[in-house]
Design an enzyme around this catalytic site. Sequence first.
Site, PDB file in Angstrom:
ATOM      1  CB  CYS A   1      -0.947   0.006   1.192  1.00 28.02           C
ATOM      2  SG  CYS A   1      -1.571  -1.622   1.623  1.00 28.02           S
TER       3      CYS A   1
ATOM      4  CG  HIS B   1      -3.357   4.240   4.399  1.00 23.24           C
ATOM      5  ND1 HIS B   1      -3.059   3.993   3.071  1.00 23.24           N
ATOM      6  CD2 HIS B   1      -3.446   3.026   4.994  1.00 23.24           C
ATOM      7  CE1 HIS B   1      -2.962   2.679   2.881  1.00 23.24           C
ATOM      8  NE2 HIS B   1      -3.204   2.081   4.023  1.00 23.24           N
TER       9      HIS B   1
ATOM     10  CG  HIS C   1      -6.446  -0.008  -0.330  1.00 20.90           C
ATOM     11  ND1 HIS C   1      -5.383   0.609  -0.980  1.00 20.90           N
ATOM     12  CD2 HIS C   1      -5.975  -0.408   0.888  1.00 20.90           C
ATOM     13  CE1 HIS C   1      -4.320   0.560  -0.192  1.00 20.90           C
ATOM     14  NE2 HIS C   1      -4.651  -0.045   0.937  1.00 20.90           N
TER      15      HIS C   1
END
Lengths: 167, 447
Positions: free
Chosen positions: B196, B336, B373
Amino acid sequence: MSDEFLDGVRDILGGQLLRKRDDVRAESLLVQDLDVDSLGLIELTFAIEEKFGVEFPDLKTSAELLLLPLPDGLQRIEAMPGATTLFEFMQREVARALGAADADAETRDRVFRTATVADVARAAGGAVPAALAAETPVSELRLADLFRLITVDVVARYVAFLRAPRP
Amino acid sequence: MSAFGRRRVVVTGLGVVSPLGQDAARMFDALCRGESGVRPIRRFDTTHCRSKIGGTVEDLDAAALVPDRAGQLMLRLADWVQTMAFCATELAVRDAGVAPGAVARERLGVYFGAGRGGAEVSEALLALVAEAAEEWPKLREGDADALYSRLAGSVFGALNRIRPTSYLQQCPTFVSGFLSIRHGAGGPMLTNVNLCSAGAQAIGEAAWVIARDDADVMLAGGADSMLNAAELTAFSNLDAVSARNEEGPEACKPFDLRRDGCVVGEGAAALVLEEREHALRRGARIWAELLGYGASSDAHKPTAPPEDGRGAVLAMERALGHAGLDAADVGHVNAHGTGTPANDVVETAAIKQVLGAHARRIPVVSTKSMTGHLIAGAGALEAAIAVLCLAEGRVPPTRNLRVPDPRCDLDYAADGPRALPDLRAVMSNSFAIGGSNACLVLGRPRA
């Protein structure tokens, strides 16, 4: 004889290279005319195996081997165990074009050593590639130069050869 | 003065392949309207997957975007992740107005964050194994060992039928590799696979390549898709993905008390980073300046951040420190904000620790409830969104936040987009499974 194979190889190359079928002709040189690179050659053999159900023998070459004078390199390849490679097949085709089709291995080798680039090109059914001179004797080439002389038709003939029943 | 000393780094090109389309300005408009790119996954059968929704890219016409034969020959070899990266970078380079050959080979580099890739290979492999398993009933003779050996033989026989180019498709390096070939980028090339945080790190590290004078222009970004049966199922089993399939675009609820995980998205984003003087000399449009970048590792647990968020804090502090900014200079945080129970509370605490009382005065937004995501692409897409926030002086809302979590007590712009005409600096956070953290600080272009 090899129309089925020629059509098939042209189809494969057309798809792989995103070229119109008419631009992939029997006499097209794989390297000069079609920009086939080393990865392209691997893809081509893979697709041929899938389409025609043949096993394409490895070229059995190494970087060192490719730099050897052509006849010596071919002799080394012939001495290795395994099926007839495309390089060996081209040598046979040259011998055949020069009237030594049924000769023994020694005669075939001698005929091949005295052939010129023009002879190989004629046997492969293609033009003399720009990177080579027509009158250069085969003995002055390196094994790697043989790649430049491979035509679509030679590949198709080779597939026909691989498909033919073995005695 | 920015982190990067005399060689300041600016953004001169943007390209996105996102669940909300490939036009960066339109994507940003859609985000500001609170629109979502999360929808039912149609590309493969999700019957046996826990997660059945995703931020899918469904309208990418790579052949139209890359019409030339050289590009198409390369796309023939590329898998889906590599294709999205290729297209996003094509758009970014066009946006930057960098003509082919305009930058010397050795002064142009590529840093990209990339997912695992090669989903087509693993799916072909699954099919081949299933095919081999069908042979099982025919194998009646012999004892169990002999049967096993014959079945394994069939499986390995099947392996031999995997295409040679498939190897390239499952190597993350070819995300950057194809771009480097395509754009004649002979400078440094790197592929970051830190999940990520990969995209944000690729951008931050690429800026340092320019700063240390190894390049004038860097193509930097990230690309990923875990929207395939094997990866999506495995990721869902980590409990990081929302189980609320029936809620579709409402499923991912960042900072909300009811949050139960992210929704996986796919896509790519690319930035053209350029040394400022180089950009000024060629009269380029300067979108923003990359002011700072910080990175750290939690050095804690494989999948959970430490409760004190020390890794996140360190990344943000370093980014701000390198940028030479005070907390009060930050006008917005692109969080995030995965919508997992752990991330959102730890990130909130970390932001408060770094920005102090100022944290409550600015909108802290997660765009992941709308894009999904993008994992290794997330940091890059969010950097692009941060650039657009600066350029347009407004920030998107956090969609789906309705029941506040008392431990998530910042202003998440849950009520709608915010106009921030004086926005000068944005912080963009990316925190990864595995512990890697990255923070980018982007600023409005200045003299």
